[in-house]
Design a protein around this motif. Structure first.
Motif, PDB file in Angstrom:
ATOM      1  N   ASN A  24      11.942  -3.127   4.536  1.00  0.00           N
ATOM      2  CA  ASN A  24      10.430  -3.477   4.455  1.00  0.00           C
ATOM      3  C   ASN A  24      10.164  -3.577   3.136  1.00  0.00           C
ATOM      4  O   ASN A  24      10.223  -2.908   2.030  1.00  0.00           O
ATOM      5  CB  ASN A  24       9.741  -2.110   5.151  1.00  0.00           C
ATOM      6  N   ASN A  30       7.194  -4.546   2.074  1.00  0.00           N
ATOM      7  CA  ASN A  30       5.712  -4.572   1.950  1.00  0.00           C
ATOM      8  C   ASN A  30       5.310  -3.721   0.677  1.00  0.00           C
ATOM      9  O   ASN A  30       4.590  -2.462   1.008  1.00  0.00           O
ATOM     10  CB  ASN A  30       5.025  -4.072   3.100  1.00  0.00           C
ATOM     11  N   ALA A  59       0.941   6.484   8.126  1.00  0.00           N
ATOM     12  CA  ALA A  59       0.044   6.328   9.169  1.00  0.00           C
ATOM     13  C   ALA A  59      -0.456   7.499   9.897  1.00  0.00           C
ATOM     14  O   ALA A  59      -1.454   7.659  10.516  1.00  0.00           O
ATOM     15  CB  ALA A  59       1.118   5.522  10.404  1.00  0.00           C
ATOM     16  N   TYR A  91       5.755   4.236   4.994  1.00  0.00           N
ATOM     17  CA  TYR A  91       4.470   3.826   5.798  1.00  0.00           C
ATOM     18  C   TYR A  91       4.404   4.464   7.183  1.00  0.00           C
ATOM     19  O   TYR A  91       3.344   4.579   7.864  1.00  0.00           O
ATOM     20  CB  TYR A  91       4.758   2.202   6.196  1.00  0.00           C
ATOM     21  N   GLU A  92       5.643   4.806   7.713  1.00  0.00           N
ATOM     22  CA  GLU A  92       5.489   5.875   8.929  1.00  0.00           C
ATOM     23  C   GLU A  92       4.733   6.808   8.892  1.00  0.00           C
ATOM     24  O   GLU A  92       4.110   7.269   9.606  1.00  0.00           O
ATOM     25  CB  GLU A  92       7.057   5.891   9.521  1.00  0.00           C
ATOM     26  N   GLU A 128       0.118  -2.440   0.721  1.00  0.00           N
ATOM     27  CA  GLU A 128      -0.511  -1.041   0.551  1.00  0.00           C
ATOM     28  C   GLU A 128       0.115  -0.052  -0.493  1.00  0.00           C
ATOM     29  O   GLU A 128      -0.277   0.927  -0.773  1.00  0.00           O
ATOM     30  CB  GLU A 128      -0.730  -0.515   1.780  1.00  0.00           C
ATOM     31  N   LEU A 129       1.313  -0.690  -1.047  1.00  0.00           N
ATOM     32  CA  LEU A 129       2.094   0.333  -1.752  1.00  0.00           C
ATOM     33  C   LEU A 129       2.614  -0.227  -3.155  1.00  0.00           C
ATOM     34  O   LEU A 129       3.057  -1.495  -3.144  1.00  0.00           O
ATOM     35  CB  LEU A 129       3.136   0.714  -0.927  1.00  0.00           C
ATOM     36  N   LYS A 159      -3.630   8.991   7.601  1.00  0.00           N
ATOM     37  CA  LYS A 159      -4.467   7.723   6.852  1.00  0.00           C
ATOM     38  C   LYS A 159      -5.970   8.108   7.054  1.00  0.00           C
ATOM     39  O   LYS A 159      -6.777   7.545   6.275  1.00  0.00           O
ATOM     40  CB  LYS A 159      -4.340   6.383   7.479  1.00  0.00           C
ATOM     41  N   SER A 169      10.261   2.255   4.711  1.00  0.00           N
ATOM     42  CA  SER A 169      10.020   2.394   5.996  1.00  0.00           C
ATOM     43  C   SER A 169       9.365   3.836   6.403  1.00  0.00           C
ATOM     44  O   SER A 169       8.311   3.896   6.984  1.00  0.00           O
ATOM     45  CB  SER A 169      10.807   2.051   7.076  1.00  0.00           C
TER      46      SER A 169
END
Length: 296
Positions: free
Chosen positions: A29, A31, A108, A104-105, A3-4, A111, A101
């Motif tokens: 992470n 991602n 959330a 993403y934290e 997503e990033l 969002k 990390s």
């Protein structure tokens, strides 16, 4: 699902890119994907990136364009980013070990918001000796606001990394002026401020190194060499009613100086100032300047 996107515009920075690459490798992470837009480098940037691609355990995409400036590189990136969010990390910056990390934290928590379009993280600036110039200590708690509110309501003057919704950023491409290769990034963030806010977090995710070959160190010269972009930036700031009048007076003088490099018509320049109060200020400013010059 990724997503990033970490986006890096670069120009003749092959010597410093490995530090950023190593910081991406160090992320627990993974991602994310890395998009590099090479703005016409003449050094060995291409070979360095190919070396990165052979070693990385994450996706790296490289796009080459003729040298047009960072703002055009950002436009190019936005045409090619497919993830929900992106963050711009300059070639002379690098990520802290837990940056992804943290992103993403915090994402959330916002969002589901339609008005909060991303995060703003204070950049921890260091000098050539590795000493901290600016840290995140100025921000004591998280704040949801526009960047204009941060500066003029909360009196927080800092450089922030912006993690933005790609779909929103795509609606705000940078203006391009033929022959010019620079425009301040605040042109776009100020336009976004009219409709959206950011979650300003206390954690720094990026460390920036102040370099004598960087944009910040050369900003006055760069603005003078790109007067149309500079004039537009100050024009929009001086006409922004959300900015205190005292600050708008300063922006008006800067607008006039850069606009005058291409426009010698006094009345046309004055007409672009929306506020009558600001017009009167500029008129008195020039009258006083003429009087002082005459008496000296």
């Amino acid at each position: 699902m990724i997503e990033l996107t970490i986006f890096t515009p670069t120009y003749n920075r092959a010597y410093i890119l490995p530090k950023l690459f190593d910081s991406l490798l160090a992320q627990s992470n993974k991602n994310f994907e890395w998009l590099i837009v090479d703005d016409g480098s003449s050094d060995n940037t291409k070979e360095i990136i190919q070396n990165f691609q052979s070693k990385a355990n994450f996706k790296i995409t490289s796009i080459y364009q003729q040298n047009q400036g960072k703002h055009v590189a950002i436009n190019t990136a936005l045409q090619n980013i497919n993830t929900s969010y992106f963050v711009t990390v300059d070639s002379d910056d690098y990520l802290k070990n837990n940056a992804i990390s943290i992103i993403y934290e915090k994402l959330a928590t916002i969002k589901d918001s339609k008005t909060i379009i991303g995060l703003a993280s204070p950049i921890e600036m260091i000098n050539n000796e590795g000493n901290t110039i600016f840290s995140n200590k100025i921000l004591k708690s998280e704040i949801i606001s526009s960047q204009i509110e941060m500066a003029y309501k909360y009196n927080v003057i800092a450089e922030f990394s912006l993690i933005l919704k790609t779909s929103v950023a795509k609606q705000y491409p940078y203006p391009i002026f033929p022959g010019e290769k620079f425009i301040v990034e605040s042109v776009i963030s100020n336009r976004m401020n009219n409709n959206f806010k950011l979650l300003h977090i206390t954690s720094s995710i990026i460390i920036g190194e102040y370099r004598i070959d960087g944009l910040t160190a050369q900003i006055k010269k760069i603005l003078a060499n790109n007067p149309k972009g500079a004039s537009l930036a100050y024009y929009e700031k001086m006409n922004n009613s959300n900015i205190p009048f005292t600050n708008r007076k300063s922006f008006a003088k800067n607008y006039w100086d850069y606009e005058s490099l291409n426009n010698k018509n006094f009345l046309l320049k004055l007409k672009k100032i929306n506020s009558n109060r600001l017009k009167i200020y500029i008129l008195f400013y020039f009258i006083n300047r003429i009087i002082k010059k005459t008496l000296s």
